[in-house]
Design an enzyme around this catalytic site. Sequence first.
Site, mmCIF file in Angstrom:
data_model
loop_
_atom_site.group_PDB
_atom_site.id
_atom_site.type_symbol
_atom_site.label_atom_id
_atom_site.label_comp_id
_atom_site.label_asym_id
_atom_site.label_seq_id
_atom_site.Cartn_x
_atom_site.Cartn_y
_atom_site.Cartn_z
ATOM 1 N N TRP A 162 5.753 -28.332 -21.104
ATOM 2 C CA TRP A 162 5.983 -26.880 -21.023
ATOM 3 C C TRP A 162 6.457 -26.450 -19.649
ATOM 4 O O TRP A 162 7.142 -25.441 -19.529
ATOM 5 C CB TRP A 162 4.744 -26.110 -21.484
ATOM 6 C CG TRP A 162 4.531 -26.320 -22.957
ATOM 7 C CD1 TRP A 162 3.502 -26.983 -23.550
ATOM 8 C CD2 TRP A 162 5.418 -25.928 -24.024
ATOM 9 N NE1 TRP A 162 3.692 -27.018 -24.912
ATOM 10 C CE2 TRP A 162 4.850 -26.381 -25.232
ATOM 11 C CE3 TRP A 162 6.631 -25.239 -24.077
ATOM 12 C CZ2 TRP A 162 5.455 -26.165 -26.480
ATOM 13 C CZ3 TRP A 162 7.225 -25.027 -25.319
ATOM 14 C CH2 TRP A 162 6.643 -25.484 -26.497
ATOM 15 N N ASP A 215 1.582 -19.909 -16.925
ATOM 16 C CA ASP A 215 1.700 -19.975 -18.378
ATOM 17 C C ASP A 215 0.309 -20.312 -18.912
ATOM 18 O O ASP A 215 -0.150 -21.446 -18.804
ATOM 19 C CB ASP A 215 2.718 -21.066 -18.741
ATOM 20 C CG ASP A 215 2.850 -21.270 -20.241
ATOM 21 O OD1 ASP A 215 2.110 -20.624 -21.009
ATOM 22 O OD2 ASP A 215 3.708 -22.088 -20.637
ATOM 23 N N LYS A 243 -2.662 -18.816 -30.024
ATOM 24 C CA LYS A 243 -3.721 -19.817 -29.893
ATOM 25 C C LYS A 243 -5.076 -19.127 -29.710
ATOM 26 O O LYS A 243 -5.948 -19.250 -30.555
ATOM 27 C CB LYS A 243 -3.421 -20.757 -28.744
ATOM 28 C CG LYS A 243 -2.081 -21.485 -28.956
ATOM 29 C CD LYS A 243 -1.622 -22.197 -27.728
ATOM 30 C CE LYS A 243 -0.134 -22.450 -27.697
ATOM 31 N NZ LYS A 243 0.348 -23.329 -28.764
#
Length: 363
Positions: A103, A173, A197
Amino acid sequence: MSERIFNFSAGPAVLPEPVLEQARDELVNYQGSGMSVMEMSHRSKEFTAIIEKAEAGLRKHMGIPAEYAVLFLQGGASFQFSMIPMNLYFQGNPVDVINTGEWTKKAMAEIDKVAACRIAASTEHENFCRIPTPDEIHLGENASYVHICSNNTIHGSQWRDFPNTGEIPLVADMSSDILSREIDVSRFGLIFAGAQKNIGPSGVTIVIMQPELAERTPKTLPTMLQYRTHIKTKSRYNTPPTFGVYMIGLVMDWLEAEGGVSAMEQRNEAQAKILYDVIDGTDFYTCPVAEKDRSRMNVVIRIQNGDESLEQTFVQEATAAGLSSLKGHRSTGGIRASIYNAQTFEAVNALADFMKDFEAKNG
Ligand code: PMP
């Protein structure tokens, strides 16, 4: 709801059952309004109360300083990889990235398109099996900002102590560990996360930021791409993802009832320990991540150090036993159990038992 399975998906992920039940009960007629939340104007008084409640819940549970902006955007966490440098980059002042997994690599690829990107530290040469130590991190003095990923969903590593970036804004993030543990929001210039999530359904992206950072943005940038647009209009410049925002409000209520983020942190630690204890108790299972950096959200498991055929059998038999979505990310293989806030001890214990049985049969 007895037909529900044990769901270990990395995201969209398991949601609290009481939240789903309340959404079901209110689906057709929201609190006597005669409408579904999906059918309401985003400028109605009902929806205004819904978005304000979602924001208040986030502010309370995360301890967000009053001056910070909280935005409900779209485009996923991935869109933030571009939006952040478009807004926060100063020409000639590179963006420093601490590269800890897929990511951050994806973020770097996007930063590269609109800004100068510098790697301040990376553990890629070690297959991202750990987070860099403080002495390995070399930040530039003139960086526009520093980008990190607080929890590496794919590799299963997680920052414990965030880097000290001094005056340089730290951008994180937090897609896969937001609200899972107590953090000091004031240490960050900007936090972003896809909701799917720990916060709610997919389709909403949360951005928490120091509003003065939005003043860096050139006014020539398209209106929708400027943070200042969304700050000024309280996320209602255009139609926000209304149902997702409503769901976030319900998740915030659930979090409150469960004891808030500190209770979540304890629960997440305890659930992760159950799985890591099984892994560490045998040579059959391994976790490729350095012990100090192991994630409390995504537990990565290898069998016989990467016996792909046995891992495939594990996933198949687990699925048949009602333990769903345990396949590792397509880029790494192996097994991954995602145990976000809404994960239950029942599910985690069922997985631990399954692991022990599987070893007894195949070890
Ligand atoms: N960052 C992290 C840490 C993630 O786990 C994910 C999704 N799994 C993303 C970014 C991308 O999120 P989205 O699909 O919302 O763009």
